[in-house]
Design a protein around this motif. Structure first.
Motif, short mmCIF file in Angstrom:
data_model
loop_
_atom_site.label_atom_id
_atom_site.label_comp_id
_atom_site.label_asym_id
_atom_site.label_seq_id
_atom_site.Cartn_x
_atom_site.Cartn_y
_atom_site.Cartn_z
N GLY A 66 49.00 31.70 45.20
CA GLY A 66 47.78 32.33 45.64
C GLY A 66 47.62 33.69 44.99
O GLY A 66 48.39 34.07 44.11
N ALA A 67 46.62 34.44 45.44
CA ALA A 67 46.38 35.76 44.86
C ALA A 67 45.65 36.63 45.85
O ALA A 67 44.92 36.15 46.72
N PHE A 68 45.87 37.93 45.75
CA PHE A 68 45.06 38.92 46.43
C PHE A 68 44.29 39.66 45.36
O PHE A 68 44.88 40.20 44.43
N ILE A 69 42.96 39.68 45.48
CA ILE A 69 42.12 40.29 44.46
C ILE A 69 41.18 41.29 45.11
O ILE A 69 40.51 41.00 46.09
N LEU A 70 41.12 42.48 44.53
CA LEU A 70 40.16 43.51 44.93
C LEU A 70 39.21 43.74 43.78
O LEU A 70 39.62 43.85 42.62
N SER A 71 37.92 43.81 44.08
CA SER A 71 36.89 43.93 43.05
C SER A 71 35.90 45.02 43.41
O SER A 71 35.44 45.11 44.56
N SER A 72 35.57 45.85 42.43
CA SER A 72 34.58 46.90 42.65
C SER A 72 34.09 47.42 41.31
O SER A 72 34.53 46.99 40.25
N SER A 73 33.16 48.36 41.36
CA SER A 73 32.65 49.02 40.16
C SER A 73 32.14 50.40 40.56
O SER A 73 31.83 50.65 41.73
N THR A 74 32.05 51.29 39.59
CA THR A 74 31.57 52.64 39.87
C THR A 74 31.09 53.28 38.58
O THR A 74 31.29 52.75 37.48
N ARG A 75 30.45 54.43 38.71
CA ARG A 75 30.03 55.18 37.53
C ARG A 75 31.25 55.62 36.74
O ARG A 75 32.30 55.90 37.30
N ASN A 76 31.11 55.67 35.43
CA ASN A 76 32.27 55.98 34.58
C ASN A 76 32.98 57.26 35.02
O ASN A 76 34.21 57.32 35.06
N GLU A 77 32.21 58.29 35.35
CA GLU A 77 32.82 59.58 35.67
C GLU A 77 33.53 59.56 37.03
O GLU A 77 34.28 60.49 37.35
#
Length: 285
Positions: A183-194
């Motif tokens: 199995g796996a635990f996955i965290l996903s997100s995004s943000t401004r480069n700075e």
């Protein structure tokens, strides 16, 4: 597969997931052509596929689930003879010789970040994860509650802090995927480069605190109420029920697991969640 790999750089989100998949699962049972590089896929030949499929498609291992119909006997009379008539070139015979590919293993030192440079994009996409448990583990229901507290709802720890309080992202999610072999635990997100440094630092702080047992009785009850309340809504569609039931059987579960789901969730305690998190949250990896 080759086209998908070539087009990966056009999607920062897909590229981030691809790289994490490479890092976590190469040289494991979950490795697959889409996890490899272009050269890995190109060297697979037609002869390899022809040798591989007789090993994979074993009618002597076939499991069949049929839901619906007014007359059970007439349905079985139509299905069973057809199944029994299926050819199985490998049944009872030694397996044919097959070729195996050894994908290059990605080594990322502990406490280091792997950065994929994509000049020109306005935001950074982040994936974090570690190899997790199989579906058939005693702590499955504890982990379902744990992932709900951490990142499974709008009121989750990650969403309330990273999105609502700190305004570092528009969306963040985290949870387990439970497979038959791994199995796996996955965290996903995004943000401004700075803001990428701030996001990684704050997420890491929350994960460390969660692993250390920062879970309240209120967290527990909200997650349990959400899981038990939303579960019946997923049983309104016959196809969903069939898929859920069949996947459970393939993972070696008892047929009663759907009936027991809500009571098993309600039986989860704060102590059992903390113990499961301590056992399966491999943040050092």
């Amino acid at each position: 597969h080759v086209d998908n790999i070539i087009q990966l750089p056009d999607s920062p989100s897909a590229l981030a997931g691809h790289v994490l998949d490479l890092h976590l699962f190469n040289n494991t049972a979950k490795a697959r052509p889409g996890s490899g590089l272009k050269r890995d896929v190109e060297r697979i030949r037609l002869e390899d596929a022809k040798k591989y499929y007789p090993q994979l498609l074993r009618t002597d291992r076939l499991k069949l689930l049929v839901i619906g119909g007014k007359d059970r006997a007439s349905i079985l009379e139509k299905i069973i003879p057809k199944v029994e008539a299926l050819s199985c070139r490998s049944c009872g015979k030694p397996g044919v010789t097959s070729r195996t590919w050894k994908f290059p293993e990605w080594k990322v030192p502990q406490d280091q970040l792997l950065v994929v440079s994509r000049p020109g994009i306005s935001e950074a996409h982040v994936r974090m994860g570690f190899v997790g448990p199989k579906r058939k583990v005693p702590e499955f229901y504890d982990l379902r509650v744990a992932e709900t507290i951490l990142g499974g709802t709008f009121a989750s720890r990650l969403n309330l802090v990273i999105r609502e309080k700190l305004n570092l992202t528009y969306g963040i999610s985290a949870g387990f995927s439970f497979g038959q072999s791994t199995g796996a635990f996955i965290l996903s997100s995004s943000t401004r480069n700075e803001k990428i440094g701030d996001l990684i630092q704050e997420v890491n702080r929350l994960l460390r605190g969660f692993q250390a047992g920062d879970i309240t009785e209120q967290d527990l009850q909200i997650a349990k109420d959400y899981l038990t309340g939303s579960f019946p809504l997923g049983l309104q569609n016959l196809y969903v029920v069939a898929g859920m039931y069949f996947n459970g059987l393939l993972n070696g579960l008892d047929p009663e697991f759907i009936d027991e789901y809500q009571s098993r969730i309600q039986a989860v305690t704060r102590a059992s969640v903390k113990a499961a998190v301590k056992k399966y949250f491999h943040l050092e990896k």
